[in-house]
Design a protein around this motif. Structure first.
Motif, PDB file in Angstrom:
ATOM      1  N   ASP A   1       0.731  -1.158   0.176  1.00  0.00           N
ATOM      2  CA  ASP A   1      -0.086   0.015   0.071  1.00  0.00           C
ATOM      3  C   ASP A   1       1.007   1.282   0.163  1.00  0.00           C
ATOM      4  O   ASP A   1       0.462   2.033  -0.716  1.00  0.00           O
ATOM      5  CB  ASP A   1      -0.812  -0.031   0.970  1.00  0.00           C
ATOM      6  CG  ASP A   1      -2.046  -0.978   0.956  1.00  0.00           C
ATOM      7  OD1 ASP A   1      -2.479  -1.023  -0.046  1.00  0.00           O
ATOM      8  OD2 ASP A   1      -2.595  -1.565   1.853  1.00  0.00           O
ATOM      9  N   ASN A   2       1.938   1.439   0.823  1.00  0.00           N
ATOM     10  CA  ASN A   2       2.672   2.601   1.158  1.00  0.00           C
ATOM     11  C   ASN A   2       4.139   2.469   0.312  1.00  0.00           C
ATOM     12  O   ASN A   2       4.864   3.377   0.477  1.00  0.00           O
ATOM     13  CB  ASN A   2       2.694   3.095   2.275  1.00  0.00           C
ATOM     14  CG  ASN A   2       3.069   1.908   3.512  1.00  0.00           C
ATOM     15  OD1 ASN A   2       3.744   0.888   2.895  1.00  0.00           O
ATOM     16  ND2 ASN A   2       2.668   2.025   4.532  1.00  0.00           N
ATOM     17  N   SER A   3       4.413   1.272  -0.012  1.00  0.00           N
ATOM     18  CA  SER A   3       5.926   0.892  -0.711  1.00  0.00           C
ATOM     19  C   SER A   3       6.807   1.318   0.382  1.00  0.00           C
ATOM     20  O   SER A   3       7.969   1.307   0.038  1.00  0.00           O
ATOM     21  CB  SER A   3       6.101   1.688  -1.808  1.00  0.00           C
ATOM     22  OG  SER A   3       5.250   1.637  -2.994  1.00  0.00           O
ATOM     23  N   LYS A   4       6.498   0.957   1.526  1.00  0.00           N
ATOM     24  CA  LYS A   4       7.693   1.112   2.675  1.00  0.00           C
ATOM     25  C   LYS A   4       8.086  -0.179   3.376  1.00  0.00           C
ATOM     26  O   LYS A   4       7.350  -1.302   3.338  1.00  0.00           O
ATOM     27  CB  LYS A   4       7.075   1.718   3.873  1.00  0.00           C
ATOM     28  CG  LYS A   4       6.756   3.529   3.799  1.00  0.00           C
ATOM     29  CD  LYS A   4       6.129   3.968   4.875  1.00  0.00           C
ATOM     30  CE  LYS A   4       5.769   5.551   4.579  1.00  0.00           C
ATOM     31  NZ  LYS A   4       5.165   6.206   5.720  1.00  0.00           N
ATOM     32  N   LEU A   5       9.387  -0.283   3.738  1.00  0.00           N
ATOM     33  CA  LEU A   5       9.725  -1.475   4.222  1.00  0.00           C
ATOM     34  C   LEU A   5       9.147  -1.914   5.462  1.00  0.00           C
ATOM     35  O   LEU A   5       8.728  -1.193   6.424  1.00  0.00           O
ATOM     36  CB  LEU A   5      11.203  -1.293   4.589  1.00  0.00           C
ATOM     37  CG  LEU A   5      12.270  -1.354   3.470  1.00  0.00           C
ATOM     38  CD1 LEU A   5      13.885  -1.297   3.912  1.00  0.00           C
ATOM     39  CD2 LEU A   5      12.304  -2.667   2.554  1.00  0.00           C
ATOM     40  N   ILE A   6       8.539  -3.172   5.542  1.00  0.00           N
ATOM     41  CA  ILE A   6       8.063  -3.500   6.740  1.00  0.00           C
ATOM     42  C   ILE A   6       9.033  -3.998   7.687  1.00  0.00           C
ATOM     43  O   ILE A   6      10.107  -4.690   7.522  1.00  0.00           O
ATOM     44  CB  ILE A   6       7.387  -5.125   6.450  1.00  0.00           C
ATOM     45  CG1 ILE A   6       6.450  -4.887   5.344  1.00  0.00           C
ATOM     46  CG2 ILE A   6       6.695  -5.614   7.594  1.00  0.00           C
ATOM     47  CD1 ILE A   6       5.734  -6.247   4.849  1.00  0.00           C
ATOM     48  N   PRO A   7       8.791  -3.421   9.158  1.00  0.00           N
ATOM     49  CA  PRO A   7       9.891  -3.524  10.093  1.00  0.00           C
ATOM     50  C   PRO A   7      10.208  -5.143  10.267  1.00  0.00           C
ATOM     51  O   PRO A   7       9.428  -5.932  10.125  1.00  0.00           O
ATOM     52  CB  PRO A   7       9.352  -3.096  11.274  1.00  0.00           C
ATOM     53  CG  PRO A   7       8.322  -2.129  10.821  1.00  0.00           C
ATOM     54  CD  PRO A   7       7.823  -2.602   9.556  1.00  0.00           C
ATOM     55  N   VAL A   8      11.746  -5.473  10.376  1.00  0.00           N
ATOM     56  CA  VAL A   8      12.084  -6.971  10.377  1.00  0.00           C
ATOM     57  C   VAL A   8      11.290  -7.894  11.347  1.00  0.00           C
ATOM     58  O   VAL A   8      10.660  -8.956  10.866  1.00  0.00           O
ATOM     59  CB  VAL A   8      13.466  -7.009  10.798  1.00  0.00           C
ATOM     60  CG1 VAL A   8      13.992  -8.355  10.951  1.00  0.00           C
ATOM     61  CG2 VAL A   8      14.331  -6.555   9.725  1.00  0.00           C
ATOM     62  N   PRO A   9      10.820  -7.651  12.754  1.00  0.00           N
ATOM     63  CA  PRO A   9      10.010  -8.506  13.385  1.00  0.00           C
ATOM     64  C   PRO A   9       8.632  -8.641  12.987  1.00  0.00           C
ATOM     65  O   PRO A   9       7.989  -9.489  13.670  1.00  0.00           O
ATOM     66  CB  PRO A   9      10.012  -7.838  14.811  1.00  0.00           C
ATOM     67  CG  PRO A   9      11.307  -6.669  14.745  1.00  0.00           C
ATOM     68  CD  PRO A   9      11.075  -6.155  13.144  1.00  0.00           C
ATOM     69  N   PHE A  10       8.262  -7.878  12.189  1.00  0.00           N
ATOM     70  CA  PHE A  10       6.696  -8.061  11.652  1.00  0.00           C
ATOM     71  C   PHE A  10       6.635  -8.323  10.177  1.00  0.00           C
ATOM     72  O   PHE A  10       5.452  -8.457   9.486  1.00  0.00           O
ATOM     73  CB  PHE A  10       6.043  -6.618  12.013  1.00  0.00           C
ATOM     74  CG  PHE A  10       5.900  -6.109  13.403  1.00  0.00           C
ATOM     75  CD1 PHE A  10       5.331  -6.763  14.106  1.00  0.00           C
ATOM     76  CD2 PHE A  10       6.908  -5.067  13.655  1.00  0.00           C
ATOM     77  CE1 PHE A  10       5.658  -6.529  15.625  1.00  0.00           C
ATOM     78  CE2 PHE A  10       6.852  -4.816  15.114  1.00  0.00           C
ATOM     79  CZ  PHE A  10       6.470  -5.409  16.095  1.00  0.00           C
ATOM     80  N   ARG A  11       7.472  -8.862   9.645  1.00  0.00           N
ATOM     81  CA  ARG A  11       7.579  -9.375   8.255  1.00  0.00           C
ATOM     82  C   ARG A  11       6.939 -10.699   8.531  1.00  0.00           C
ATOM     83  O   ARG A  11       6.848 -11.581   9.320  1.00  0.00           O
ATOM     84  CB  ARG A  11       8.911  -9.467   7.417  1.00  0.00           C
ATOM     85  CG  ARG A  11       9.452  -8.309   7.217  1.00  0.00           C
ATOM     86  CD  ARG A  11      11.106  -8.183   6.712  1.00  0.00           C
ATOM     87  NE  ARG A  11      11.499  -6.949   6.658  1.00  0.00           N
ATOM     88  CZ  ARG A  11      12.749  -6.671   6.153  1.00  0.00           C
ATOM     89  NH1 ARG A  11      13.699  -7.783   6.168  1.00  0.00           N
ATOM     90  NH2 ARG A  11      13.439  -5.639   6.059  1.00  0.00           N
ATOM     91  N   PRO A  12       6.041 -11.138   7.242  1.00  0.00           N
ATOM     92  CA  PRO A  12       5.620 -12.564   7.455  1.00  0.00           C
ATOM     93  C   PRO A  12       6.268 -13.632   7.809  1.00  0.00           C
ATOM     94  O   PRO A  12       5.849 -14.587   8.625  1.00  0.00           O
ATOM     95  CB  PRO A  12       5.165 -12.711   5.849  1.00  0.00           C
ATOM     96  CG  PRO A  12       4.801 -11.385   5.414  1.00  0.00           C
ATOM     97  CD  PRO A  12       5.946 -10.605   6.076  1.00  0.00           C
ATOM     98  N   ALA A  13       7.779 -13.499   7.524  1.00  0.00           N
ATOM     99  CA  ALA A  13       8.607 -14.610   7.698  1.00  0.00           C
ATOM    100  C   ALA A  13       8.739 -14.837   9.177  1.00  0.00           C
ATOM    101  O   ALA A  13       9.501 -15.620   9.685  1.00  0.00           O
ATOM    102  CB  ALA A  13       9.852 -14.563   6.978  1.00  0.00           C
ATOM    103  N   ALA A  14       8.455 -13.679   9.893  1.00  0.00           N
ATOM    104  CA  ALA A  14       8.751 -13.838  11.376  1.00  0.00           C
ATOM    105  C   ALA A  14       7.701 -14.105  12.420  1.00  0.00           C
ATOM    106  O   ALA A  14       7.899 -14.374  13.425  1.00  0.00           O
ATOM    107  CB  ALA A  14       9.145 -12.062  11.791  1.00  0.00           C
ATOM    108  N   LEU A  15       6.539 -14.415  11.630  1.00  0.00           N
ATOM    109  CA  LEU A  15       5.354 -14.673  12.556  1.00  0.00           C
ATOM    110  C   LEU A  15       5.777 -16.213  13.237  1.00  0.00           C
ATOM    111  O   LEU A  15       5.253 -16.256  14.279  1.00  0.00           O
ATOM    112  CB  LEU A  15       4.037 -14.875  11.619  1.00  0.00           C
ATOM    113  CG  LEU A  15       2.879 -15.216  12.331  1.00  0.00           C
ATOM    114  CD1 LEU A  15       2.375 -13.992  13.029  1.00  0.00           C
ATOM    115  CD2 LEU A  15       1.776 -15.504  11.252  1.00  0.00           C
ATOM    116  N   LEU A  16       6.390 -17.094  12.485  1.00  0.00           N
ATOM    117  CA  LEU A  16       6.287 -18.385  13.196  1.00  0.00           C
ATOM    118  C   LEU A  16       7.226 -18.610  14.155  1.00  0.00           C
ATOM    119  O   LEU A  16       7.180 -18.817  15.244  1.00  0.00           O
ATOM    120  CB  LEU A  16       6.889 -19.381  11.801  1.00  0.00           C
ATOM    121  CG  LEU A  16       7.090 -20.671  12.454  1.00  0.00           C
ATOM    122  CD1 LEU A  16       5.991 -21.375  13.093  1.00  0.00           C
ATOM    123  CD2 LEU A  16       7.899 -21.517  11.162  1.00  0.00           C
ATOM    124  N   PRO A  17       8.658 -17.888  14.214  1.00  0.00           N
ATOM    125  CA  PRO A  17       9.676 -18.026  15.278  1.00  0.00           C
ATOM    126  C   PRO A  17       9.100 -17.302  16.337  1.00  0.00           C
ATOM    127  O   PRO A  17       9.589 -17.419  17.456  1.00  0.00           O
ATOM    128  CB  PRO A  17      10.793 -17.200  14.506  1.00  0.00           C
ATOM    129  CG  PRO A  17      10.649 -16.803  13.261  1.00  0.00           C
ATOM    130  CD  PRO A  17       9.164 -17.237  12.812  1.00  0.00           C
TER     131      PRO A  17
END
Length: 311
Positions: free
Chosen positions: A75-91
């Motif tokens: 939506d805003n073309s901004k970087l998603i903060p590392v802890p909240f990227r989809p790949a971080a949900l599992l760990p």
């Protein structure tokens, strides 16, 4: 047009194709990719819009899409903060769910896992929700604080009831049922501004046709349903397997192995269910114009429009 939006609109994927796509986007290496590499990937995708969407056999293009889709908000073309990227949900959430499902005598030992879990999921839902509507930073902060407090309170209720229940089946099932429902309500509450203010709906060229409250309602509803599947299954299956594990000879010899077994089972089940839940609905969903507000219908001749569902 934002490359990520262009990708999801152009690629009409089935559930299986979305599942395969998400297994790549959930790669843990996407959490440590440098900003420089992300910027180079984005530049590559922006160079030739028409060519690269169809050139997916090129390894360089594949990596560029993987980095862009997994790290940049559409939506805003901004970087998603590392802890909240989809790949971080599992760990982040798997250990919290494991600790939340433990049967303990002291309620104090459950407060930290519950608060941590709902703090993280609330922030994850807000960050990865639709960002096309106007909102001020203090609104997100106040909303998030209220959602965390209420979710944590209701999350502790089944454990309070457990101490007063004698029915073993109910004692095991109640925390799972409550966790599932609160996880869904957490999405609804954390993203409650989307149905109120409306989110952008666009045509296939990415031109914004207006803001739709109906699209916002559907986006939140679909995401809440995916959380029910994710956290409900991730909490239920380890409990079922543990029920049979405690009856084995191995457990009688090594009682401490239950914790290891249950944690491993939770991580394995969540490892499968995260891509499944993310794949239930397209990232950029289609909606028929006749289901939108009349002012939007009058502004376009398209039969269907698109909006970002969020993760």
């Amino acid at each position: 047009m934002e490359p990520n939006v262009r990708f999801w609109i152009t690629e009409r994927q089935s559930f299986i194709q979305r599942f395969v796509q998400w297994t790549e986007l959930l790669d843990p290496t996407n959490l440590v990719v440098s900003i420089e590499k992300i910027e180079k990937s984005r530049q590559l995708l922006l160079t030739n819009e028409d060519a690269f969407i169809h050139d997916l056999e090129d390894r360089r293009v594949q990596e560029a899409w993987k980095r862009s889709l997994s790290t940049v908000h559409p939506d805003n073309s901004k970087l998603i903060p590392v802890p909240f990227r989809p790949a971080a949900l599992l760990p982040f959430t798997a250990p919290m769910i494991f600790l939340s499902m433990l049967s303990v005598k002291s309620l104090k030992s459950l407060i930290l896992p519950q608060v941590s879990f709902y703090t993280y999921t609330t922030a994850f839902n807000i960050v990865n929700g639709n960002a096309s509507y106007n909102r001020r930073p203090h609104e997100s902060l106040l909303l998030g604080t209220g959602v965390i407090a209420s979710s944590s309170f209701f999350g502790l209720l089944p454990h309070l009831l457990q101490m007063r229940l004698n029915n073993m089946l109910l004692k095991k099932a109640l925390p799972i049922i409550i966790l599932t429902h609160i996880s869904a309500m957490n999405v609804v509450a954390a993203r409650s501004l989307e149905p109120i203010r409306g989110i952008e709906v666009m045509d296939k060229e990415g031109n914004v046709m207006g803001y739709s409250r109906k699209a916002g309602t559907k986006a939140v509803k679909d995401t809440a349903m995916s959380r029910i599947v994710l956290f409900g299954t991730s909490a239920f299956i380890p409990e079922v397997f543990s029920h049979f594990f405690v009856r084995t000879q191995f457990f009688r010899q090594y009682p401490w192995s239950l914790w290891t077994f249950k944690l491993s089972c939770t991580v394995l089940v969540m490892g499968l269910m995260v891509p499944v839940s993310f794949s239930m609905y397209p990232q950029i969903e289609r909606i028929q114009c006749d289901k939108l507000e009349k002012e939007i219908q009058s502004a376009t001749e398209e039969t269907e429009l698109f909006y970002n569902r969020g993760v």
